[in-house]
Design a protein around this motif. Sequence first.
Motif, short mmCIF file in Angstrom:
data_model
loop_
_atom_site.label_atom_id
_atom_site.label_comp_id
_atom_site.label_asym_id
_atom_site.label_seq_id
_atom_site.Cartn_x
_atom_site.Cartn_y
_atom_site.Cartn_z
N GLY A 180 72.00 -0.58 63.69
CA GLY A 180 72.87 0.49 64.10
C GLY A 180 72.41 1.81 63.48
O GLY A 180 72.15 1.88 62.28
N VAL A 181 72.27 2.84 64.31
CA VAL A 181 71.84 4.16 63.85
C VAL A 181 73.04 5.09 63.90
O VAL A 181 73.66 5.25 64.95
N TYR A 202 71.77 3.92 58.45
CA TYR A 202 71.58 2.71 59.23
C TYR A 202 72.57 1.64 58.76
O TYR A 202 72.96 1.58 57.59
N CYS A 203 72.94 0.75 59.69
CA CYS A 203 73.86 -0.34 59.36
C CYS A 203 73.58 -1.52 60.30
O CYS A 203 72.84 -1.39 61.28
N ILE A 204 74.16 -2.66 59.99
CA ILE A 204 74.07 -3.84 60.85
C ILE A 204 75.16 -3.76 61.91
O ILE A 204 76.31 -3.43 61.61
N ASP A 294 78.42 9.39 65.60
CA ASP A 294 78.10 8.56 66.76
C ASP A 294 77.17 7.41 66.33
O ASP A 294 76.36 7.56 65.40
N LEU A 295 77.31 6.28 67.03
CA LEU A 295 76.59 5.06 66.66
C LEU A 295 75.72 4.61 67.83
O LEU A 295 76.20 4.50 68.97
N ILE A 296 74.45 4.35 67.55
CA ILE A 296 73.53 3.82 68.55
C ILE A 296 73.10 2.42 68.13
O ILE A 296 72.56 2.22 67.03
N CYS A 297 73.35 1.43 69.00
CA CYS A 297 72.89 0.06 68.79
C CYS A 297 71.55 -0.07 69.51
O CYS A 297 71.48 0.13 70.72
#
Length: 338
Positions: A180-181, A202-204, A294-297
């Motif tokens: 996840g960005v 960044y994240c899972i 905002d989150l980008i997978c």
Amino acid sequence: MIRSSETTTAMLPVLVNVSIAHCRPFPALSIDTRALALTHWAQLGLRGADCIERFMREWEANSALLKAICTDPATADAIGTQGVPLASFRMHAPVAPRQVYCTIGNYRSQLLQAALDADDGPQGPGAAARRDALLNAIEARRRDGAPYICLKGPACVSGPDDPLVISPDVKTLDWEVEIGVVIGKSVAHVAPEDALDCIAGYCIVNDLTLRDRVFRQDVPALATDWLQSKSRPGWLPVGPRMVPAWGIADVSALGLWLRLNGAVMQDGVAGDMIFTIGEQIAWLSNSIRLEPGDLICTGTPAGLGSHYGRYLCPGDVVEAGIDGLGVQRVKCVAPSGG
């Protein structure tokens, strides 16, 4: 081979979002097994230090100061002496996005596995031709195409160890471990080479997808239906931590893995992406304005439930990990009373 999930961040603090004794969630800095509320450093000028959503909205104002705090040896001492064990907290998603974007079909390994599984299977006489056709299509897409990105509702976001409720009508719920960005500043029309400067961290994420609802049988000409297949509450476990971008030396080297009831289902590396994270951000920014938080997978490697013919059901335990970003552990449960 599954890689360590703790190799990238060393001893730099990471951002978590926690609560205790029914209080509202609050951001904290964590090292190892302890965490200290971000408000401990609020007097230094951090904005929104008591709320992860407000803190991320102010990322541009906060990032330089947060980096100075994280790299100060006194911070590790403060967390060690004044912090609380993470086991005492409830862990929440370390982000609160207003928009969630999901990149579809972005790992070579996953597309190749799906192509080989089709028709007469991986060992069938047509497998080699399907493999060659897929590899040629990937190179053509890489050369002339663009990322395929859909929206997923922010209400899907859940914590890294929240129970996942699976209702009786859900028969094909599939897992997708992804990087996840988290976007750190408002941006439009950014070039791929500049896009990484827009990232907060960044994240899972586990982009859960209901396979039998991806395509609408009643309107086949309209193709994919991402609302029905991706957007129920709880279908995006996020966390346990957000690692600031400065804590990841090379995002393309990050390993991703997922276990189902202890068995390895997915094991890949971010360098297998067809379109890099910078290219995904650039493509999005040419259509919409990305905003802080905002989150980008960014896509998932091979090893989906559709490959194994095995989908999630109550009683399952799903563990997802990424180098340096930790591990999330989600228990699948039936609805209350069901």
